[in-house]
Design an enzyme around this catalytic site. Structure first.
Site, PDB file in Angstrom:
ATOM      1  N   GLY A   1       0.908  -1.348   0.014  1.00  0.00           N
ATOM      2  CA  GLY A   1       0.000  -0.188  -0.009  1.00  0.00           C
ATOM      3  C   GLY A   1       0.792   1.313  -0.136  1.00  0.00           C
ATOM      4  O   GLY A   1       1.799   1.296   0.209  1.00  0.00           O
TER       5      GLY A   1
ATOM      6  N   LEU B   1       0.695   3.760   2.181  1.00  0.00           N
ATOM      7  CA  LEU B   1       1.221   4.251   3.372  1.00  0.00           C
ATOM      8  C   LEU B   1       2.627   3.195   3.726  1.00  0.00           C
ATOM      9  O   LEU B   1       3.494   3.728   4.315  1.00  0.00           O
ATOM     10  CB  LEU B   1       0.487   4.207   4.564  1.00  0.00           C
ATOM     11  CG  LEU B   1      -0.130   5.339   4.969  1.00  0.00           C
ATOM     12  CD1 LEU B   1      -1.209   5.286   6.034  1.00  0.00           C
ATOM     13  CD2 LEU B   1       0.540   6.604   5.267  1.00  0.00           C
TER      14      LEU B   1
ATOM     15  N   ASP C   1      -1.015 -11.579   9.087  1.00  0.00           N
ATOM     16  CA  ASP C   1      -2.592 -11.281   8.897  1.00  0.00           C
ATOM     17  C   ASP C   1      -3.090 -10.881  10.012  1.00  0.00           C
ATOM     18  O   ASP C   1      -3.331 -11.619  11.110  1.00  0.00           O
ATOM     19  CB  ASP C   1      -3.362 -12.633   8.387  1.00  0.00           C
ATOM     20  CG  ASP C   1      -4.725 -12.447   7.980  1.00  0.00           C
ATOM     21  OD1 ASP C   1      -5.053 -11.355   8.178  1.00  0.00           O
ATOM     22  OD2 ASP C   1      -5.409 -13.486   7.708  1.00  0.00           O
ATOM     23  N   ILE C   2      -3.357  -9.578  10.139  1.00  0.00           N
ATOM     24  CA  ILE C   2      -3.752  -8.911  11.194  1.00  0.00           C
ATOM     25  C   ILE C   2      -5.259  -9.329  11.743  1.00  0.00           C
ATOM     26  O   ILE C   2      -5.654  -9.073  12.913  1.00  0.00           O
ATOM     27  CB  ILE C   2      -3.714  -7.374  11.150  1.00  0.00           C
ATOM     28  CG1 ILE C   2      -4.627  -6.870  10.112  1.00  0.00           C
ATOM     29  CG2 ILE C   2      -2.516  -6.805  10.814  1.00  0.00           C
ATOM     30  CD1 ILE C   2      -4.972  -5.269  10.098  1.00  0.00           C
TER      31      ILE C   2
ATOM     32  N   TYR D   1      -8.530  -1.952   4.366  1.00  0.00           N
ATOM     33  CA  TYR D   1      -9.541  -1.945   3.307  1.00  0.00           C
ATOM     34  C   TYR D   1      -9.748  -0.332   3.007  1.00  0.00           C
ATOM     35  O   TYR D   1     -10.090   0.326   3.689  1.00  0.00           O
ATOM     36  CB  TYR D   1     -10.786  -2.549   3.814  1.00  0.00           C
ATOM     37  CG  TYR D   1     -11.645  -2.832   2.763  1.00  0.00           C
ATOM     38  CD1 TYR D   1     -11.868  -4.193   2.008  1.00  0.00           C
ATOM     39  CD2 TYR D   1     -12.577  -1.765   2.110  1.00  0.00           C
ATOM     40  CE1 TYR D   1     -12.707  -4.341   1.177  1.00  0.00           C
ATOM     41  CE2 TYR D   1     -13.526  -2.307   0.862  1.00  0.00           C
ATOM     42  CZ  TYR D   1     -13.614  -3.309   0.577  1.00  0.00           C
ATOM     43  OH  TYR D   1     -14.492  -3.672  -0.441  1.00  0.00           O
TER      44      TYR D   1
ATOM     45  N   ASP E   1     -11.203  10.894   7.994  1.00  0.00           N
ATOM     46  CA  ASP E   1     -12.006  12.101   8.332  1.00  0.00           C
ATOM     47  C   ASP E   1     -13.485  11.284   8.193  1.00  0.00           C
ATOM     48  O   ASP E   1     -14.417  12.098   8.575  1.00  0.00           O
ATOM     49  CB  ASP E   1     -11.584  13.211   7.270  1.00  0.00           C
ATOM     50  CG  ASP E   1     -11.853  12.889   5.912  1.00  0.00           C
ATOM     51  OD1 ASP E   1     -11.298  11.305   5.657  1.00  0.00           O
ATOM     52  OD2 ASP E   1     -11.994  13.374   5.028  1.00  0.00           O
TER      53      ASP E   1
ATOM     54  N   TYR F   1     -17.314   2.022   5.328  1.00  0.00           N
ATOM     55  CA  TYR F   1     -15.989   2.523   5.510  1.00  0.00           C
ATOM     56  C   TYR F   1     -15.996   3.395   6.658  1.00  0.00           C
ATOM     57  O   TYR F   1     -14.841   2.822   7.849  1.00  0.00           O
ATOM     58  CB  TYR F   1     -15.379   3.068   4.456  1.00  0.00           C
ATOM     59  CG  TYR F   1     -13.774   3.440   4.667  1.00  0.00           C
ATOM     60  CD1 TYR F   1     -12.901   2.501   4.283  1.00  0.00           C
ATOM     61  CD2 TYR F   1     -13.578   4.514   4.852  1.00  0.00           C
ATOM     62  CE1 TYR F   1     -11.678   2.870   4.513  1.00  0.00           C
ATOM     63  CE2 TYR F   1     -12.353   4.985   5.160  1.00  0.00           C
ATOM     64  CZ  TYR F   1     -11.136   4.202   5.041  1.00  0.00           C
ATOM     65  OH  TYR F   1      -9.839   4.397   4.950  1.00  0.00           O
TER      66      TYR F   1
ATOM     67  N   LYS G   1     -13.896   2.453  10.683  1.00  0.00           N
ATOM     68  CA  LYS G   1     -12.631   2.993  11.326  1.00  0.00           C
ATOM     69  C   LYS G   1     -13.395   3.644  12.575  1.00  0.00           C
ATOM     70  O   LYS G   1     -12.479   3.680  13.549  1.00  0.00           O
ATOM     71  CB  LYS G   1     -12.596   4.194  10.328  1.00  0.00           C
ATOM     72  CG  LYS G   1     -11.857   3.858   9.059  1.00  0.00           C
ATOM     73  CD  LYS G   1     -10.359   3.336   9.241  1.00  0.00           C
ATOM     74  CE  LYS G   1      -9.593   3.003   8.116  1.00  0.00           C
ATOM     75  NZ  LYS G   1      -8.166   2.426   8.414  1.00  0.00           N
TER      76      LYS G   1
END
Length: 727
Positions: free
Chosen positions: A458, A460, A484-485, A509, A550, A573, A577
């Site tokens: 990814g 980041l 695998d978290i 995701y 955000d 999504y 979060k």
């Protein structure tokens, strides 16, 4: 508590009041120290034994002693006494006194002595004094380089400044000792060293003799046999009587205060074409470049230890490092301080009387990158970061607590090399000088545990890997196959295998619209995974950084959201979060949860700005929303800030975005302007968010009540255009 060998931890607040023209620039006004009496308690909590503290002439008695305002020092010195922290009182710090005097005023020494007497009478219990900080350095900046008042650029003005300052030190100490016979002089100055190519050996030798001149004068060492006697007479227009006054009025320091910075060590190179114009100069005989030694010498110098040994050999007086600071990333600030501390302990082991190490700029420093010649608001944090309005302890403060307890801790970041030792430090071709060999620096013995970074593929994850390498922070970037978290057993296996000290969760995701019909997978990656990591990090005492968005907000306001605002996500999504934030902090209150927004970066081909500029360059139409407001975030700035906060041991929810809020359409226009791209094919649309599967907030700009601001959006866009590898 002293370390082994008796080394004390001291502190200091950057307190310069320098004059540029008729304007006084005051550091303590800018860092707001005078508005916070509890700063002294913060300092004392770190275990310091002494503090360099200002009772500055320009601030206390700007219009004479009759109207002096003693309220601040009355309160602050009394509190230091209660805290059992010994003040080393400074009277002039890179300044030139009140408006009615200056460094070239023949009456400056006597006027300073009168002020010193008044201070001593008011605080007769104070024993340690620095009447004038760095006389030689101040004389160079004020009398030779023209930077500070009186803006001289000749040897005579330099001599007048230096002699007045040194006379002022001696007369001030006489006045103080008349009140308190046990008063001690802690005389500070910058101690560096100059190296050179063989052709310029003579200039380097001169520079290396000149650096001692202030101390030599105060110690009465300058007579007709002194190396600089002829230069003082012929070039500086000093009279023999002026010089010999110091021989007959000696006041040797009780402690030699050594200030040392990366810029203190210089290299002179006659190959001037290898350097930018602003580094080039000369001495009337040869043209040469004058640059930081760390930036060009093929082998790192020996650091402060050989300089302390030179000081001891020359004077045989007790020494303290009275300023230790570097403007650098957090781990390099720690590496610099640890290096200086170890060097001092090694000197003590070799029989050198080193008393203390002073962490300078406890509240940070403003605008020293332009030598205080302007107000640019360039800030370097110290033991505390004051940019949010409330001093926040950094990793430097944590290291100070360890040092005050007697040891440098084996922190993993100390295992890396500081930038002054790394191979990427050079801005010109490395120079090897014949006969110039520096000792290899020993292994620090620090723990070499890595940082584990999830999200190997990814944006980041790749950015963290790249920047950790730049900062010489050992890391391991793991794919989902490696950890695998969503699987607690997989996390345990990875921790057992790699034995990290921290985990940065850059996985997740990210397909906001797809999440509306793929909720199970979204919650597994964005909610369950971070919660699993939090629980594992809590069990193993590891630091954790994970990311939120955000999109946890509903956009029903018109001012930026801060960390304490209630969440109300509009889509799956955002819900994933928001739930993750709660689960992570419930399981691990020490975790760091970073909310951010709208990434763009120089290495990612798929971010909004890169895609927009690509389309506009090709002459294609590009659609952007004119009614959705966000806070764009430049990925390198975000990554650097997160690493700093991780090292600082910060926790809880933080908002990190570049300063500013903007619509997507205006962001595309602004980026096109910076890149010099025709934006005529940009088509501004409205109500696009209503046509997407996942509802978006119309307004999701972020601000912060606890974080330091990242650079402005314009600053970030300029760097994006300059650094992008995708154009």
């Amino acid at each position: 508590m002293r370390s082994k060998g008796g080394l004390e931890l001291w502190g200091g607040v950057e307190c310069t009041v320098n004059r540029v023209g008729d304007r006084y620039i005051e550091q303590l006004g800018r860092n707001a120290h005078w508005d916070r009496p509890d700063d002294l308690d913060r300092f004392a909590s770190l275990g310091i034994r002494a503090i360099r503290y200002p009772v500055l002439w320009e601030e206390i008695a700007p219009f004479g002693l009759a109207s002096a305002d003693w309220s601040r020092p009355d309160e602050r010195l009394a509190r230091l006494r209660e805290l059992k922290v010994r003040p080393i009182v400074g009277l002039v710090h890179h300044g030139s006194g009140p408006i009615d005097t200056s460094l070239v005023d023949p009456a400056f020494p006597e006027k300073l002595a009168a002020y010193a007497r008044a201070v001593a009478e008011r605080y007769p219990w104070v024993e340690d004094w620095t009447p004038v900080n760095e006389p030689l350095t101040t004389a160079r900046f004020s009398g030779l380089y023209g930077l500070w008042y009186p803006h001289g650029r000749d040897e005579k003005t330099f001599k007048d400044c230096l002699f007045n300052e040194c006379r002022g030190v001696i007369l001030a100490m006489r006045a103080i000792e008349a009140v308190n016979p046990s008063a001690k002089l802690v005389q500070t100055d910058d101690l560096g060293k100059t190296y050179s190519t063989p052709l310029l050996d003579y200039q380097a030798y001169f520079n290396n003799e000149l650096r001692w001149l202030g101390w030599d004068l105060i110690c009465g060492r300058v007579d007709r046999s002194h190396y600089l006697w002829k230069w003082l007479i012929e070039r500086c227009k000093a009279t023999p009587d002026e010089i010999l006054w110091f021989r007959d009025n000696t006041r040797a320091p009780d402690v030699m205060g050594v200030n040392h910075y990366i810029t203190s060590e210089r290299f002179l190179d006659d190959d001037i074409d290898a350097y930018p114009e602003h580094h080039r100069g000369g001495n009337g005989v040869h043209r040469y470049a004058d640059v930081e030694a760390a930036r060009v010498l093929a082998s790192p110098t020996g650091g402060i230890k050989p300089l302390l040994k030179e000081c001891w050999a020359r004077f045989g007086l007790p020494i303290a490092v009275t300023e230790a600071h570097i403007d650098a990333r957090r781990e390099d600030q720690l590496r610099w301080l640890a290096e200086i501390w170890r060097a001092c302990e090694e000197c003590i082991d070799e029989g050198i009387d080193v008393r203390g190490v002073t962490v300078w700029g406890m509240l940070g420093l403003y605008d020293w990158n332009c030598l205080l010649t302007d107000v640019r608001d360039y800030y370097e944090s110290g033991a505390f970061d004051v940019r949010s309005g409330t001093p926040r302890p950094t990793a430097v403060a944590h290291l100070m607590r360890d040092l005050s307890a007697g040891a440098v801790p084996p922190h993993p970041v100390l295992a890396g090399k500081g930038w002054w030792q790394r191979d990427d430090r050079f801005f010109a071709r490395p120079v090897s000088v014949r006969g110039l060999v520096f000792p290899t620096r020993p292994d620090t013995g620090a723990n070499r545990a890595p940082i584990l970074i999830t999200g190997a593929t990814g944006t980041l994850g790749r950015a963290f890997a790249r920047i950790c390498a730049e900062r010489d922070l050992r890391c391991r970037v793991l794919s989902r196959a490696e950890m695998d978290i969503g699987d607690p057993d997989s996390i345990e296996r990875a921790i057992d295998l790699h034995k990290p000290w921290a985990i940065i969760n850059a996985a997740g995701y990210v397909r906001v619209d797809d999440a509306e019909h793929d909720a199970e997978r979204c919650f597994r990656e964005n909610t369950l995974g971070p919660a699993n990591l939090a629980a594992a990090c809590e069990r193993h005492a590891l630091r954790l950084v994970t990311f939120s968005s955000d999109l946890v907000f509903d956009g029903e306001r018109d001012s930026p959201y801060v960390e304490t605002d209630s969440t109300r996500p509009l889509n799956v999504y955002g819900e994933s979060k928001a739930r993750a934030e709660k689960l992570v902090l419930d399981a691990n209150p020490d975790a760091l949860v970073v909310r951010t927004s709208s990434f763009f970066g120089p290495w990612d081909a798929h971010n909004f700005i890169t895609v927009a500029l690509g389309a506009l360059r090709r002459g294609d139409a590009f659609h952007a929303a004119g009614d959705v407001t966000v806070s764009p975030t430049y990925v390198p700035d975000l990554v650097h800030a997160c690493i700093d906060l991780l090292i600082d041991r910060e926790s809880g929810i933080w908002h990190l975005t570049n300063e500013g809020e903007i619509t997507w359409a205006d962001l595309a226009l602004r980026a096109a302007e910076f890149a010099g791209v025709d934006a005529s094919r940009l088509e501004i649309i409205r109500d696009q968010h209503a046509q997407l599967p996942a509802r978006r907030p119309r307004y999701s700009a972020l601000s912060s009540r606890r974080a330091f601001p990242l650079p402005s959006l314009d600053d970030a866009l300029g760097r994006y255009v300059r650094d992008s590898t995708l154009q």
